[in-house]
Design an enzyme around this catalytic site. Structure first.
Site, mmCIF file in Angstrom:
data_model
loop_
_atom_site.group_PDB
_atom_site.id
_atom_site.type_symbol
_atom_site.label_atom_id
_atom_site.label_comp_id
_atom_site.label_asym_id
_atom_site.label_seq_id
_atom_site.Cartn_x
_atom_site.Cartn_y
_atom_site.Cartn_z
ATOM 1 N N ASP A 73 26.409 39.672 40.882
ATOM 2 C CA ASP A 73 27.129 39.614 42.149
ATOM 3 C C ASP A 73 27.888 38.291 42.218
ATOM 4 O OD1 ASP A 73 25.780 41.951 42.739
ATOM 5 O OD2 ASP A 73 24.353 40.999 44.114
ATOM 6 N N ASP A 81 28.096 35.509 44.869
ATOM 7 C CA ASP A 81 27.396 35.064 46.076
ATOM 8 C C ASP A 81 28.169 33.929 46.736
ATOM 9 O OD1 ASP A 81 24.888 36.673 45.762
ATOM 10 O OD2 ASP A 81 24.835 35.563 43.875
#
Length: 215
Positions: free
Chosen positions: A138, A140
């Site tokens: 991901d 972040d």
């Protein structure tokens, strides 16, 4: 260090303090990367306190890279053992460490909010030079709503970017009260959202949070 350190703050500790940590946690000795972490001038990150953390100490984390099992090391230090503290890196500074497939999305995010910061795998790869990113990572992020002047529209503008992004966009929008996961803020003004601070988790309405209220 008199001021409280919020979640995601990056800190560095002295060599002597790290030697003491290793003595308190002999199980760390089986991981050479942990023993040499401070000697390599790598940071730790402030996390929320857990039930087992000693009162009065600062809870810190050290997420190991995937090649070392992605293990999350939790320690706690006295404030006097911390010799440096900084906010997590700006996305603009960490972008050079990101995969080429991410660059268009990062450019859009920076146009939306140049002050965006990053704290996950991209941040750790940027700060340590170690391989944290994978095909499934991901991105972040922390968005300071006050920097945009458009707090109420920010969650929806992030959602527009996320729809076309090759990776999952995760993270929090930061207002006076603390941080809220950005997807929670795409609801109605009267919806309750969970606001995270170092001191705990609170509930307040979306409208109150984005208006700069406090729980």
């Amino acid at each position: 260090m008199a001021e409280a350190l919020e979640r995601h703050t990056m800190v560095k500790t002295s060599a002597a303090a790290w030697t003491a940590v290793m003595a308190r946690h002999p199980e760390f000795a089986e991981h050479v990367i942990i023993e040499g972490w401070v000697r390599a001038d790598r940071p730790l990150i402030v996390r929320r306190p857990g039930c087992s953390d000693p009162a009065g100490k600062i809870p810190l984390g050290l997420p190991l890279p995937p090649s070392h099992g992605k293990r999350r090391i939790a320690i706690a230090l006295d404030a006097g053992e911390i010799i440096e503290h900084k906010p997590p890196p700006l996305l603009a500074d960490a972008a050079a460490s990101a995969p080429s497939a991410w660059q268009d999305t990062i450019d859009r995010l920076l146009r939306l909010c140049p002050e965006t910061r990053t704290f996950g795998s991209l941040a750790w790869q940027h700060l340590t030079g170690l391989p944290y990113l994978s095909d499934h990572s991901d991105l972040d992020l922390l968005w300071p709503a006050r920097a945009t002047g458009q707090a109420s529209t920010l969650p929806f503008e992030i959602a527009d970017i996320a729809r076309l992004a090759p990776m999952r966009l995760d993270g929090e929008i930061i207002c006076t009260a603390g941080g809220v996961q950005w997807r929670e803020l795409t609801g109605a003004d009267a919806d309750d959202v969970l606001v995270k601070r170092q001191s705990g988790v609170h509930s307040m309405t979306r409208a109150a949070f984005l208006a700069g209220g406090t729980p």
